[in-house]
Design an enzyme around this catalytic site. Structure first.
Site, PDB file in Angstrom:
ATOM      1  N   GLY B  21      -0.494   0.250  -1.308  1.00 49.36           N
ATOM      2  CA  GLY B  21       0.453  -0.612  -2.255  1.00 49.36           C
ATOM      3  C   GLY B  21       1.366  -1.542  -1.136  1.00 49.36           C
ATOM      4  O   GLY B  21       1.072  -1.297   0.043  1.00 49.36           O
ATOM      5  N   CYS B  22       1.891  -2.386  -1.512  1.00 52.26           N
ATOM      6  CA  CYS B  22       2.344  -3.305  -0.543  1.00 52.26           C
ATOM      7  C   CYS B  22       3.621  -4.423  -1.028  1.00 52.26           C
ATOM      8  O   CYS B  22       3.783  -4.554  -2.048  1.00 52.26           O
ATOM      9  CB  CYS B  22       1.569  -4.328   0.182  1.00 52.26           C
ATOM     10  SG  CYS B  22      -0.065  -3.151   0.709  1.00 52.26           S
ATOM     11  N   GLY B  23       3.869  -5.178  -0.116  1.00 51.09           N
ATOM     12  CA  GLY B  23       4.985  -6.168  -0.357  1.00 51.09           C
ATOM     13  C   GLY B  23       4.480  -7.607   0.334  1.00 51.09           C
ATOM     14  O   GLY B  23       3.890  -7.343   1.261  1.00 51.09           O
ATOM     15  N   ASN B 220      -1.238  -6.940  -2.628  1.00 50.35           N
ATOM     16  CA  ASN B 220      -0.618  -5.814  -3.312  1.00 50.35           C
ATOM     17  C   ASN B 220      -1.431  -5.317  -4.038  1.00 50.35           C
ATOM     18  O   ASN B 220      -1.522  -6.072  -5.305  1.00 50.35           O
ATOM     19  CB  ASN B 220       0.787  -5.751  -3.505  1.00 50.35           C
ATOM     20  CG  ASN B 220       1.470  -4.995  -4.226  1.00 50.35           C
ATOM     21  OD1 ASN B 220       0.920  -3.677  -3.975  1.00 50.35           O
ATOM     22  ND2 ASN B 220       2.273  -5.145  -4.801  1.00 50.35           N
TER      23      ASN B 220
END
Lengths: 507, 372
Positions: B21-23, B220
């Site tokens: 998961g990410c920004g 993401n």
């Protein structure tokens, strides 16, 4: 003929307290198991004739009947199985080939049962198919490796060149080839109607197209097999797609034989052969002795239909199936149907049904992989067949690389078949594998259509649930996606051939 | 020193992925002005909680004006030996104009730092010819990058464009930004990524952005169609070696946009295809035929699962969400500068008063292009 010494397979149990001597069983059993005994004033059973179709059991008004497996008569249970001993007994009496019907039933052939599917958790939300679209639409046919884009007015993109003809089906499940002749017209009507209702295809087999089924021809894959029965320009023109049948999973390398007794007037018209004559499909096509010959036939059929519909080839899964498939693609086929060792039939020598060919899972995995290695995968669709029993089998086949599957036994079971495996007797009590009008009218085609369509609906729902669980909302994202499969209890060789990891392995 | 303990070899064993998961954040100047790296650095660092310190990276376009005509290759290598092995392959196919270590500043928290080197080079014409089949220079670059990444043990090309560079590693956005001296660069397109891998694989090559040729891409989400996409790409000569599902999206953009000539709108229609119900509602038969054909032909390139991506080729910045928008993406504009990020806050912290700010729809690409 002397009474057989082979013990019956089934025991007919009649609860005399329940039996009201209505004689329904006597009238109903086409195999003549139930006989009215005038002296006793009660029905008696000749169990040696019982095939275990359970028709009498389900139709006895007082539920007085139950058909049970006769107890095993040998002390040996491992190597010298009951069926081996019985087979020898029959052959000692007749000197003939043992016939079998439906598919190979040996459990060791079912790799599907040792594959498990994946589901999404946390990092990837599962999708609820009741809330979000879940797409099963599938195309069958050859595709270019890229799209040509042309620009219209105002730079709007449009398709630069039309695609080759594609078969569009709403669920990746089609009815496999079963000819009118091998099954009844009411069975054909049921399946053809269900295919139209759901938006998928049915397959004429080598039986020609009966006039009553012409209205369903736009959803028909018509077969051109070695006997060429019923093949006319109109037959080809009306179809949705054409399938050249080279082989069948239940009997790779051998032909077919519809006994003259089944060639009624109606069957004779549809097949275009004389009434009462045996319909022999030779083992090979006598105009196909090499891949070049196959190419000529493919293009003859394409020419005959002005390149308006996909032309495919059906083969049995055999050892060298991947190379054969490559050849078939080079010969111009738009789809390949591969029928595995569990594939069914109306009649085949049991020894061939049970021992020739390879399981569809392995054949499918190796064909899909080889086509990719050769850069040919987009040029052809793969239809997997042979022993598909459930929506899980369908999805596993697709994850291994199939574009769609064919079902036949499952479709007949939906119509009432109890898999008694004696289709070749022509006395199907359920009105499916018979041409006897007294029997065929037992199958109401409207009810049959509803039941067959319900089966496709049910499996499609289940596939959508499984897709949603994986966090996928279109079937194409599972096609060839072996990451979503894991093996249980398989050797490394089997895992490698299937292109999957063992359960417990991470990504 | 063997640093890459988690990366298995040989290649067939590399076919696993690490979900994450990410920004994301990115900005572009449509006038081609060079924007200081300070902005992307602050924007990315504002989304600290979207990462877990196990990966961050930046891509910058317009940073190598002195070598604008040459390919800029960024390599990360386990050892000096691995770098020399990769360099030998480069020398076979390329004329190296200049090479040097990628400039870095010491950051105490960073571990397992690989050998980081950049080469400015030109592909030799004979290397292009060797690819055959009417291949162009980019095809030869793709082949060269794939060859090094697959076959040279311990060496990875993680950036191979012109006048652009990718900088990434295992750390949080501050650490990686400081380490690569990001605030000191000036670029007209920037993208950044803060990573939350759900697996302890802490290999520098697994951080984002992913790059090939001029492409850079941050992502993401998790790609549920990865197995399908990977095998689809393999038949076009792309080999996924970086252990992250994101890689397939970078290659899909290269295949669809560069090689197959689709524009970003059509490429988005392939990767985040409109649902059949929408295609069937389309009134223009030409448009319906095209949408239908895209799905029939490019089923293997459909990307399932939740995603938000930012991708750039130096001329455009593109944001794209999955078909049902299961990951956040916000876009904004002020003057000639446009912003796309996972969070509104990541935009407002560097552009407090945007003239427009909106949430792109599921599957609809936001495309901002530098004016010619």
């Amino acid at each position: 003929m002397a009474r057989t010494r082979v013990a019956p397979d089934f025991a007919v149990r009649r609860d005399t307290a329940r039996c009201i001597n209505c004689k329904a069983c006597v009238r109903l059993c086409a195999n003549g198991v139930h006989v009215w005994d005038e002296v006793a004033g009660a029905p008696v059973a000749d169990e040696s004739k019982c095939v275990g179709c359970h028709f009498c059991e389900e139709h006895c008004p007082t539920r007085a009947l139950s058909i049970e497996r006769a107890p095993a008569e040998t002390t040996s249970g491992g190597h010298w199985t009951r069926s081996a001993i019985r087979g020898i007994g029959r052959q000692a009496e007749t000197g003939g080939i043992l016939l079998g019907a439906m598919g190979n039933d040996r459990p060791q052939m079912a790799y599907f049962d040792r594959l498990v599917l994946n589901a999404a958790q946390v990092t990837n939300p599962s999708i609820d198919p009741l809330r979000e679209p879940m797409e099963l639409k599938t195309f069958i046919g050859s595709r270019p490796d890229r799209i040509e884009i042309a620009r219209g007015a105002g730079g709007r993109p449009r398709l630069g060149a039309p695609l080759p003809p594609l078969l569009e089906i709403e669920t990746p499940i089609m009815f496999s080839a079963m000819s009118y002749g091998s099954i009844s017209l009411n069975a054909c009507r049921s399946l053809a109607g269900a295919a139209g209702e759901i938006g998928t295809c049915w397959n004429t087999g080598e039986g020609g197209l009966h006039p009553d089924l012409e209205s369903c021809a736009d959803r028909a894959i018509v077969q051109v097999a070695s006997g060429r029965f019923g093949v006319t320009p109109e037959y080809l023109a009306r179809a949705a797609a054409i399938e050249i049948k080279v082989g069948q999973g239940a009997k790779p390398g051998i032909g077919g034989h519809l006994p003259g007794g089944k060639v009624t007037e109606d069957v004779s018209r549809t097949r275009r052969i004389p009434v009462g004559s045996d319909a022999i499909s030779p083992a090979p096509h006598h105009d196909i002795y090499s891949i070049e010959d196959l190419k000529q036939l493919i293009f003859a059929l394409k020419e005959a239909t002005r390149y308006s519909k996909p032309v495919g080839v059906k083969i049995a899964a055999v050892h060298n199936v991947a190379s054969i498939a490559i050849g078939i693609v080079h010969a111009g086929a738009d789809f390949i149907a591969i029928d595995g060792i569990r594939g069914g039939t109306g009649a085949a020598p049991s020894v061939i049904r049970d021992h020739v060919g390879i399981p569809i899972e392995l054949a499918l995995a190796s064909v899909d992989q080889r086509l990719r290695e050769e850069g040919l995968r987009h040029r052809v669709s793969i239809i997997a067949a042979g022993g598909i029993r459930s929506s899980a089998d369908v999805l596993k086949a697709i994850a291994l690389g199939a574009d769609a599957v064919y079902i036949a036994t499952a479709a007949l079971v939906a119509l009432g078949c109890h898999v008694c495996r004696t289709c070749y007797l022509g006395k199907c009590n359920w009105g499916i594998a018979t041409q006897d009008p007294a029997l065929t009218r037992r199958l109401n085609p409207e009810v049959g259509q509803t039941r067959a369509a319900n089966l496709l609906r049910a499996w499609s729902h289940e596939i959508k649930e499984m897709l949603g669980g994986m966090g996928v909302n279109a079937i194409e994202s599972v096609r060839g996606n072996r990451d979503h499969l894991r093996g249980v209890g398989l050797s490394q060789v089997e895992l490698d051939l299937l292109g999957i990891k063992h359960a417990g392995s991470p990504w | 020193m063997l640093i890459n303990v988690h990366r298995p070899s040989p290649v067939p064993d590399l076919d696993f992925k690490v979900p994450s998961g990410c920004g994301l954040t990115g900005l572009i100047s449509q006038k081609g002005e060079l924007l200081p790296g300070d902005a992307i650095y602050r924007s990315l660092c504002s989304m600290e909680e979207r990462g877990n310190g196990l990966g961050a990276g930046y891509a910058a376009y317009g940073i190598y004006p002195d070598f604008a005509a040459n390919r800029a290759f960024h390599l990360m290598c386990d050892t000096e030996d691995a770098r020399r092995a990769a360099e030998a392959v480069l020398r076979r196919d390329c004329t190296i104009r200049h090479d040097e270590p990628i400039p870095t500043s010491p950051v105490k928290a960073l571990k397992n730092i690989p050998v980081l080197w950049r080469y400015f080079l030109d592909i030799k014409p004979e290397a292009v010819e060797r690819v055959g089949g009417g291949a162009t220079e980019p095809d030869a670059v793709v082949r060269l990058v794939m060859e090094i990444n697959r076959k040279v043990d311990g060496a990875f090309v993680f950036s191979s464009g012109r006048n652009m560079g990718i900088f990434k590693g295992v750390g949080n956005p501050e650490e990686i930004g400081e380490f690569f001296r990001i605030p000191a660069y000036r670029a007209n397109v920037w993208i950044g990524h803060n990573r939350f891998p759900t697996n302890s694989v802490s290999w520098w090559g697994g951080a984002h952005p992913f790059g090939l040729l001029d492409w850079s891409l941050v992502h993401n989400g998790e790609i549920s169609s990865y197995g399908t996409n990977r095998r689809y790409l393999e038949s076009y000569g792309y080999w996924c070696t970086l252990q992250t599902d994101t890689e397939v999206m970078a290659y899909l953009f290269d295949l669809l946009v560069r090689r197959h000539g689709l524009d970003f709108d059509l490429a988005a229609q392939v990767m985040a295809a409109p649902f059949w119900t929408r295609i069937e509602r389309e009134e223009d038969p030409e448009a319906r035929r095209l949408s239908s054909a895209l799905r029939a032909v490019y089923g293997g390139a459909l990307v399932s699962g939740p995603f938000a991506v930012l991708v750039s080729d130096g001329k455009s910045l593109v944001g794209l969400n999955d078909r049902i928008k299961l990951r956040p993406l916000v876009a904004a504009r002020k003057g000639s500068v446009s912003y796309i990020a996972s969070e509104e806050a990541a935009i407002r912290c560097i552009c407090p008063d945007p003239e427009a700010l909106w949430m792109p729809d599921a599957g609809v690409p936001t495309v901002v292009t530098v004016e010619a």
